[in-house]
Design an enzyme around this catalytic site. Structure first.
Site, PDB file in Angstrom:
ATOM      1  N   GLU A  48       0.844  -1.200   0.000  1.00  0.00           N
ATOM      2  CA  GLU A  48       0.000   0.000   0.000  1.00  0.00           C
ATOM      3  C   GLU A  48       0.885   1.258   0.000  1.00  0.00           C
ATOM      4  O   GLU A  48       0.635   2.219  -0.731  1.00  0.00           O
ATOM      5  CB  GLU A  48      -0.908  -0.006   1.245  1.00  0.00           C
ATOM      6  CG  GLU A  48      -1.601   1.315   1.487  1.00  0.00           C
ATOM      7  CD  GLU A  48      -2.692   1.272   2.564  1.00  0.00           C
ATOM      8  OE1 GLU A  48      -3.089   0.170   2.978  1.00  0.00           O
ATOM      9  OE2 GLU A  48      -3.138   2.364   2.955  1.00  0.00           O
ATOM     10  N   ARG A  49       1.937   1.233   0.811  1.00  0.00           N
ATOM     11  CA  ARG A  49       2.764   2.440   0.962  1.00  0.00           C
ATOM     12  C   ARG A  49       3.625   2.700  -0.269  1.00  0.00           C
ATOM     13  O   ARG A  49       3.798   3.847  -0.688  1.00  0.00           O
ATOM     14  CB  ARG A  49       3.593   2.330   2.252  1.00  0.00           C
ATOM     15  CG  ARG A  49       2.684   2.522   3.455  1.00  0.00           C
ATOM     16  CD  ARG A  49       3.254   2.130   4.793  1.00  0.00           C
ATOM     17  NE  ARG A  49       2.173   2.209   5.794  1.00  0.00           N
ATOM     18  CZ  ARG A  49       2.205   1.670   6.997  1.00  0.00           C
ATOM     19  NH1 ARG A  49       3.276   1.005   7.395  1.00  0.00           N
ATOM     20  NH2 ARG A  49       1.186   1.805   7.822  1.00  0.00           N
TER      21      ARG A  49
END
Ligand SMILES: Cc1cc2nc3c(=O)[nH]c(=O)nc-3n(C[C@H](O)[C@H](O)[C@H](O)COP(=O)(O)OP(=O)(O)OC[C@H]3O[C@@H](n4cnc5c(N)ncnc54)[C@H](O)[C@@H]3O)c2cc1C
Length: 386
Positions: free
Chosen positions: A242-243
């Site tokens: 996600e990051r």
């Protein structure tokens, strides 16, 4: 990072999709506060773009994460942040754990349809009382026969109003907070699930967000991702992608802000000169472009190590932190040079300014990233006792 002709072909596919299928509709979707997510995801699924680095066995392309990074970067050319966010939730926030830790049955029932664009997914971690402090969440999933019975609620859930499933993090025992959590895939049409009205957001207007309530929601235990009690660890690993996705998605979006501002400053004249001729302005734009290149280098390095199977907790957190902060810096600085026009709601820089603000809050706020980075540097003080 070495990009091959295959990377460039994928980049062009995403660019064409953004130009033809997304950008002509963005103003309308932003105004409506929603977009036809099933229709858009089906088109993305048909092109293979929802499963770039997912296993071929479940309909994915089976490519390494660098291809996904290229796609995330190119989605940044969308004329808003909301639609890319909805796509990112599907590809990099609610499916990585199913793909990595889920059973074959779960992958067939949820991952394959998510890759095909037949199902829309969402990720349920945050709660009203537990956003940054994931370990403190209260939603419970208690065993009853072969089922879990879920009670609680999840807050700010992207895609939830139209989602077919939620990848839910819930407490499945009274063990310590890092050992009592489990990720469970919950179909959104299960009796006992209700939603709040759409949350009225500062930005990301076309992405739909709601609170999700669970009242004695019964799902089979086979919907569990991985072993019971591993949910916190699985979610922390899921956060890595996600990051990195978030940082990659920022790159072209910010360059686009800079490019549009350059164009505007070439045309706009003050005191008989184009704005761009002011050294203060062209130097500032050069500084911002330099910062974006630095973010690119950091993001690419995280991606390279991730592909090599290394732990990228530190680099992914740094990329997320830098992305959020730079997003705020670039949109704020650029908006300034558009003057009054930049302050108008419909202005592209005003939209970017609103949308980008989420990046320092969602998926782990800046301060949470700093805490993680400190931990990896071994400079985070231990909790004070009594
Ligand atoms: C538009 C939107 C979409 C979202 N989508 C999802 C989703 O799909 N799924 C999901 O699970 N969640 C989602 N979230 C939730 C998001 O991840 C949380 O808002 C975020 O993690 C921060 O949690 P919080 O809002 O509870 O802030 P809090 O935890 O209350 O923190 C508030 C602020 O305090 C500061 N802070 C917190 N802890 C510390 C600390 N230890 N030291 C110093 N400062 C600190 C930070 O600046 C933080 O922003 C979404 C949020 C938004 C706004």
């Amino acid at each position: 990072m070495h990009f091959t002709p295959e990377h460039e072909a994928l980049r062009k596919t995403v660019r064409d999709f953004v130009e033809k299928e997304l950008n002509p509709h963005i103003d309308e979707w932003e105004e409506a506060g929603e977009f036809p997510i099933h229709e858009v995801f089906k088109k993305l699924g048909n092109l293979g773009l929802l499963g770039i680095h997912k296993p071929e066995e479940y309909g994915g392309m089976g490519l390494d994460y660098s291809y996904n990074l290229v796609a995330a970067e190119e989605l940044g050319m969308t004329k808003c942040g909301g639609v890319p966010l909805a796509i990112g939730v599907q590809t990099d926030m609610c499916t990585p754990a199913i793909s990595r830790f889920g059973s074959d049955e779960l992958k067939r029932d949820y991952l394959a349809p998510a890759i095909a664009g037949d199902m829309v997914g969402s990720i349920g971690v945050s709660e009203v009382g537990a956003g940054s402090d994931v370990a403190g969440l209260k939603t419970s999933a208690k065993k009853d026969g072969d089922d879990y019975v879920i009670n609680g609620s999840k807050m700010w859930i992207t895609n939830s109003p139209k989602a077919d499933f939620i990848c839910l993090l819930a407490n499945t025992s009274d063990d310590k907070p890092h050992k009592n959590k489990t990720l469970i895939v919950v179909p959104m049409n299960t009796p006992g699930i209700t939603l709040s009205p759409h949350l009225n957001k500062l930005g990301m207007r076309s992405s739909e967000t709601a609170q999700v309530f669970f009242d004695d929601v019964r799902v089979p235990q086979r919907n569990r991702i991985g072993a019971e009690g591993t949910g916190f660890m699985c979610q922390m690993i899921q956060f890595q992608e996600e990051r990195m996705w978030g940082a990659a998605n920022m790159l072209k979006a910010l360059e686009n802000c800079i490019d549009q501002t350059i164009e505007y400053c070439r045309e706009r004249k003050t005191f008989g000169q184009p704005l761009i001729n002011n050294q203060y302005i062209h130097f500032r734009l050069a500084e911002l472009q330099t910062e974006v290149e630095a973010l690119r280098a950091l993001t690419y390095k995280a991606c390279e190590l991730h592909i090599a199977g290394k732990d990228v907790t530190q680099l992914a957190s740094m990329a997320k932190l830098k992305g959020g902060r730079l997003g705020r810096e670039v949109t704020d600085a650029c908006l300034q040079y558009w003057g009054g026009n930049g302050y108008m709601w419909e202005n592209p820089l005003a939209r970017a300014y609103r949308d980008v603000r989420l990046a320092s809050i969602g998926g782990g706020a800046d301060e949470i990233m700093l805490g993680i980075i400190c931990k990896t540097m071994n400079i985070l003080p231990g909790k004070q006792k009594g």
